[in-house]
Design an enzyme around this catalytic site. Structure first.
Site, PDB file in Angstrom:
ATOM      1  N   CYS A   1       6.851  10.440   4.825  1.00 42.37           N
ATOM      2  CA  CYS A   1       6.429   9.040   4.813  1.00 42.37           C
ATOM      3  C   CYS A   1       6.934   8.342   6.079  1.00 42.37           C
ATOM      4  O   CYS A   1       6.524   8.690   7.176  1.00 42.37           O
ATOM      5  CB  CYS A   1       6.912   8.376   3.529  1.00 42.37           C
ATOM      6  SG  CYS A   1       6.348   6.683   3.270  1.00 42.37           S
TER       7      CYS A   1
ATOM      8  N   ASP B   1      -4.708   9.448   0.160  1.00 47.06           N
ATOM      9  CA  ASP B   1      -3.644   8.534   0.580  1.00 47.06           C
ATOM     10  C   ASP B   1      -4.265   7.165   0.860  1.00 47.06           C
ATOM     11  O   ASP B   1      -5.118   7.033   1.743  1.00 47.06           O
ATOM     12  CB  ASP B   1      -2.970   9.082   1.833  1.00 47.06           C
ATOM     13  CG  ASP B   1      -1.684   8.357   2.181  1.00 47.06           C
ATOM     14  OD1 ASP B   1      -1.625   7.122   1.990  1.00 47.06           O
ATOM     15  OD2 ASP B   1      -0.746   9.021   2.653  1.00 47.06           O
TER      16      ASP B   1
ATOM     17  N   HIS C   1      -0.548   9.850  -1.300  1.00 40.33           N
ATOM     18  CA  HIS C   1       0.676   9.729  -0.511  1.00 40.33           C
ATOM     19  C   HIS C   1       1.842  10.355  -1.285  1.00 40.33           C
ATOM     20  O   HIS C   1       1.814  10.445  -2.509  1.00 40.33           O
ATOM     21  CB  HIS C   1       0.957   8.254  -0.242  1.00 40.33           C
ATOM     22  CG  HIS C   1       1.949   8.016   0.850  1.00 40.33           C
ATOM     23  ND1 HIS C   1       1.657   8.224   2.173  1.00 40.33           N
ATOM     24  CD2 HIS C   1       3.234   7.588   0.804  1.00 40.33           C
ATOM     25  CE1 HIS C   1       2.725   7.936   2.909  1.00 40.33           C
ATOM     26  NE2 HIS C   1       3.696   7.545   2.097  1.00 40.33           N
TER      27      HIS C   1
END
Length: 290
Positions: free
Chosen positions: A170, A227, A259
């Site tokens: 991330c 995502d 995600h």
């Protein structure tokens, strides 16, 4: 579901690649889901037995002692070194367990607390607050300098400075791209769903898509087609731009993943894709001499 760390040792046949539109506005885009995880306790639990491990302090170039988690196989080494960069939620148990998984593959691993000057994400109640009060105030230049200090510490403490890699998740995925453009000694990088574009700010003046000409290390990018913060078009544009510039990169887009599909303490976790990505990461490191 308990997934054994041994499950991460076998490769799964490749998945098809998929094409960058700019998604502006929200600082949260590409960083995290809307709900803050309550804690970082991993589903996968990797024993520390047989490993040397502990919390360390590494003096940064500005004199600040940066706290970090360190783990490596028992023995003197030198071991190939992997820097692990966390999500916006910081250096919690999921990141520590990820470090132990890598150490069991023969790596010295260092995960620094890159937010410590700005605050502790564990003390903040929401993603929006973490982003506004901590993450947005962390300068990219400070992060690059702290990672350089970790790499130097590794080289002096059992790591092999000629075999240095980085991986991140991330927020840490974006940082992995940036470090591949920053450190010419880096041998390989693996970016898990790291944001590629964004608005320039005082703390983050450049994003990965702006730094393609500076990227030296080969980068593996692992992304999810679902995502909501990183469009597939961004990933495909980055792939095309990297190829056009003659840069070494590979991209994998998992069709059903969103995600944070590697984060086994979150609802976004997808075991099959996480296992495949992990195997690809290890193969990428070894193929690049790390």
């Amino acid at each position: 579901m308990l997934v054994k760390d041994s499950d991460f040792n076998s490769l799964v046949p490749g998945l098809p690649l998929s094409r960058r539109t700019f998604v502006g506005g929200s600082l949260a885009a590409g960083f995290a889901l809307a709900v803050r995880p309550a804690q970082g306790q991993s589903v996968i639990q990797t024993e520390a037995s047989g490993l040397s491990t502990g919390d360390i302090s590494i003096k940064a170039t500005d004199g600040v002692p940066v706290r970090a988690y360190w783990v490596q196989p028992s023995g003197k080494g030198p071991f190939p070194t992997v820097l692990v960069v966390s999500e916006i939620f910081g250096l919690h148990e999921y990141i520590r367990d990820t470090c132990r998984r890598l150490a069991r593959q023969g790596y010295q691993v260092i995960a620094p607390n890159l937010f410590q000057r700005q605050g502790d994400p564990a003390s903040v109640g929401s993603v929006a607050e973490i982003l506004s009060t901590i993450v947005s105030k962390v300068p990219d230049a400070q992060v690059m300098s702290d990672l350089d200090a970790c790499a130097a510490w590794a080289g002096a403490n059992g790591g092999d400075p000629a075999r240095l890699a980085i991986t991140g998740f991330c927020w840490g995925g974006r940082i992995s791209w940036l470090y591949a453009a920053h450190n010419p000694q880096l041998r390989a990088a693996v970016a898990w769903y790291g944001r590629l574009t964004g608005v320039a700010t005082g703390t983050s003046p450049k994003h990965p898509a702006d730094l393609i000409s500076h990227i030296n290390a080969p980068v593996l990018g692992l992304y999810g087609a679902k995502d909501q913060g990183i469009p597939v078009s961004d990933v495909e544009d980055m792939r095309e731009d990297m190829a056009r510039a003659g840069k070494r990169a590979e991209f994998v887009i998992y069709p059903e993943a969103g995600h944070a599909f590697h984060a086994d303490y979150r609802p976004s976790y997808r075991a099959e894709d996480a296992i495949d990505g992990w195997a690809r990461m290890l193969a990428w490191f070894r193929d690049k001499g790390v």
